[in-house]
Design a protein around this motif. Structure first.
Motif, PDB file in Angstrom:
ATOM      1  N   THR A  16       0.849  -1.190   0.000  1.00 16.51           N
ATOM      2  CA  THR A  16       0.000   0.000   0.000  1.00 16.51           C
ATOM      3  C   THR A  16       0.887   1.243   0.000  1.00 16.51           C
ATOM      4  O   THR A  16       1.804   1.358   0.815  1.00 16.51           O
ATOM      5  N   HIS A  18       0.925   5.269   0.617  1.00 12.29           N
ATOM      6  CA  HIS A  18       0.092   6.203   1.370  1.00 12.29           C
ATOM      7  C   HIS A  18       0.756   7.574   1.369  1.00 12.29           C
ATOM      8  O   HIS A  18       1.940   7.686   1.690  1.00 12.29           O
ATOM      9  N   ALA A  73      -9.007   6.844  -2.395  1.00  4.25           N
ATOM     10  CA  ALA A  73      -8.552   5.477  -2.155  1.00  4.25           C
ATOM     11  C   ALA A  73      -8.509   4.814  -3.524  1.00  4.25           C
ATOM     12  O   ALA A  73      -9.535   4.433  -4.075  1.00  4.25           O
ATOM     13  N   ALA A  94      -3.370  -0.874  -3.374  1.00 10.31           N
ATOM     14  CA  ALA A  94      -4.039   0.383  -3.041  1.00 10.31           C
ATOM     15  C   ALA A  94      -3.048   1.528  -2.930  1.00 10.31           C
ATOM     16  O   ALA A  94      -1.929   1.364  -2.441  1.00 10.31           O
ATOM     17  N   VAL A  96      -3.374   5.220  -1.178  1.00  7.62           N
ATOM     18  CA  VAL A  96      -4.236   6.047  -0.327  1.00  7.62           C
ATOM     19  C   VAL A  96      -3.669   7.459  -0.305  1.00  7.62           C
ATOM     20  O   VAL A  96      -2.529   7.671   0.114  1.00  7.62           O
ATOM     21  N   ASP A  98      -4.516  10.979   1.284  1.00  4.91           N
ATOM     22  CA  ASP A  98      -5.380  11.618   2.284  1.00  4.91           C
ATOM     23  C   ASP A  98      -5.995  12.903   1.742  1.00  4.91           C
ATOM     24  O   ASP A  98      -5.282  13.731   1.154  1.00  4.91           O
ATOM     25  N   VAL A 110      -6.225  -0.305   6.251  1.00  2.51           N
ATOM     26  CA  VAL A 110      -6.473  -0.363   4.812  1.00  2.51           C
ATOM     27  C   VAL A 110      -6.879  -1.795   4.484  1.00  2.51           C
ATOM     28  O   VAL A 110      -6.110  -2.740   4.720  1.00  2.51           O
ATOM     29  N   TRP A 163     -10.065   2.392   5.492  1.00  2.00           N
ATOM     30  CA  TRP A 163      -9.947   2.604   4.057  1.00  2.00           C
ATOM     31  C   TRP A 163     -10.275   1.275   3.376  1.00  2.00           C
ATOM     32  O   TRP A 163      -9.769   0.228   3.770  1.00  2.00           O
ATOM     33  N   PHE A 213     -13.379   5.561   2.549  1.00  2.00           N
ATOM     34  CA  PHE A 213     -13.231   5.130   3.945  1.00  2.00           C
ATOM     35  C   PHE A 213     -14.492   5.429   4.732  1.00  2.00           C
ATOM     36  O   PHE A 213     -15.307   6.279   4.353  1.00  2.00           O
TER      37      PHE A 213
END
Ligand SMILES: [Cu+2]
Length: 243
Positions: A16, A18, A73, A94, A96, A98, A110, A163, A213
């Motif tokens: 993931t 982020h 997401a 994924a 992510v 924010d 997640v 998420w 999310f």
């Protein structure tokens, strides 16, 4: 049981990523599969499908750079045909990003949902299950029932953000929690529900490839964790006003 997968970096889903709006991500894709081409399509970026998102052949390397212009997401996946097989065998993950002003929470998870198709990857029997949408399991983060065996835990009153990215390849998800409701929902880049709204939400519904999310707190611990003075069994004291 063992299942051979096609992966980004050795796990399905892949790692993931982020970050926040404006971040630049640089990913090096090296195809160490001797038998076929692979590629990577980051939905969070906006690059040419026949450019950085192209298929690269065994032994080739591609440096992929994108700027996260929009929060969300996001799904990433192998974009080499037949995509159903590349995604259905594990090549998804994924990103992510924010949204601005996102508050810190006590727990952030997640969960990447997907189907799981057992059998030799690319075999006639396995591909038939994919085409007929007959998965052997629907899973979070690649492993069937892993959170039944090792639950995500939090204390009453703590706030959690989940998420969720529905990576399919064919099925979306109705992500529902039990024992409370979402007071905040962020879905496909916007807030259908914000703290302070009078309503609540019971399900984060995502079509395949969508993400978002939900945030919730659980006011009351499970009965197995209750003390003798809690409100079960009855008679119960009047409930506390929310919140
Ligand atoms: Cu692939």
């Amino acid at each position: 049981m063992k299942q051979q997968m096609w992966t980004f970096g050795g796990s399905a889903p892949g790692p993931t990523l982020h970050g926040k709006v404006g971040d630049v991500f640089e990913v090096t894709l090296f195809n160490d599969d001797p038998s076929m081409g692979h590629g990577i399509d980051f939905h969070a970026g906006s690059l040419a499908p026949d450019g950085p998102m192209r298929t690269i052949q065994p032994g080739e390397r591609l440096v992929y750079r994108f700027r996260a212009a929009k929060a969300g997401a996001w799904l990433y996946h192998c974009s080499t045909a037949p995509m159903l097989q590349h995604m259905g065998n594990g090549m998804y993950g994924a990103v992510v990003i924010d949204p601005p002003g996102l508050k810190k929470v006590d727990h952030e998870y997640v969960l990447v949902s997907s189907e799981l198709y057992l059998g030799t990857p690319g075999s006639a029997a396995q591909v038939a299950k994919m085409r007929q949408e007959r998965p052997d399991a629907w899973v979070f983060n690649g492993i069937a029932a892993q959170y039944a065996k090792a639950p995500l835990t939090l204390k009453a009153g703590e706030r959690a953000r989940f998420w969720v990215v529905a990576s399919g390849p064919s099925d979306g998800i109705a992500f529902h929690i039990v024992g409370t409701f979402f007071d905040t929902v962020y879905r496909e880049g916007a807030y259908p529900l914000k703290p302070g709204d009078s309503g609540g939400s019971q399900v984060l519904d995502l079509a395949p490839a969508q993400g978002g999310f939900g945030e919730a707190t659980w006011r009351s611990p499970p009965s197995s964790a209750r003390s003798a003075s809690s409100c079960w069994p009855p008679p119960c004291p009047p409930p506390d006003p929310w919140p």
